[in-house]
Motif scaffolding. Structure first.
Motif: not given
Length: 227
Positions: A109-111, A123-133
């Motif tokens: 999110g900061e990125a 956003t990278a924020h949302l895509k990171a969460a989805e990738a981790i899940m």
């Protein structure tokens, strides 16, 4: 408009909820003007490391759910997941602490802030969460493992240094704790919980259609409020 979503990467309903939200934003005419902030709500804050026992047995021990109830809910989730292109693999799932995953999501999110790209569904924020899940629920990976989290970050085009820095810098642990405490103080008791436009509170399991309807309503009221 801003949406705050309290979630945990160990919550399958949050995985579906995030996908529904991203899909709704993609179809929404003003989706590129909506900022989504993911807030950590750690379901098992005392979990210190990966658990050897299968997920079903762990849930039965920690929540008191009968095995039949776990199996019934898992089958429902599998059916809902198939409709979304999600293949839940609960048998291979590794029960593990989620605080490190939340740290990487927060740093993503900061990125986005640094890149001036904080709105919309991609956003990278949302895509990171989805990738981790996805790694957790579909690939049977231990998402408390730094190497797995760095790999998830790289998969979405986020530099490995961002994820590694989030895992090394204590301020991100403080951010996760702060989000969790904020949610507790607000009475968040079901996941996912969404606050749309600082006005509408929506909890639990929304279909993609219901999410789209809520988004439309919240947007209309945010225009009236000037938010």
């Amino acid at each position: 408009m801003r949406i705050d979503m309290w979630m945990d990467t160990a919550c399958p309903w949050c995985y579906l909820g995030l996908r529904h939200l991203r899909a709704a934003l993609s179809a929404f005419p003003h989706g590129d003007q909506v900022e989504v902030v993911l807030r950590a709500h750690v379901l098992e804050p005392d979990l210190e490391g990966p658990v050897d026992t299968p997920r079903a047995a762990h849930l039965a021990r920690t929540t008191g759910m009968e095995p039949e109830a776990v199996a019934e809910e898992d089958e429902r989730l599998r059916a809902l997941g198939r409709a979304e292109g999600v293949v839940f693999d609960f048998e291979s799932l590794v029960v593990a602490p989620t605080s490190r995953a939340h740290r990487v999501i927060a740093a993503a999110g900061e990125a986005d802030i640094d890149a001036g790209a904080t709105t919309g569904p991609d956003t990278a924020h949302l895509k990171a969460a989805e990738a981790i899940m996805r790694a957790h629920f579909e690939m049977g990976l231990d998402v408390s493992d730094p190497d797995v989290l760095i790999g998830c970050a790289q998969d979405i085009g986020l530099g490995a240094a961002v994820a590694a820095g989030a895992l090394a810098d204590g301020r991100w642990a403080s951010q996760v704790y702060s989000d969790h405490q904020m949610g507790v103080g607000m009475g968040v008791d079901a996941l996912p919980t969404y606050i749309l436009g600082s006005r509408f509170v929506v909890q639990d399991r929304l279909s993609a259609t219901a999410m789209a309807n809520v988004l439309t309503t919240a947007w209309a009221h945010s225009r009236e409020d000037g938010r």
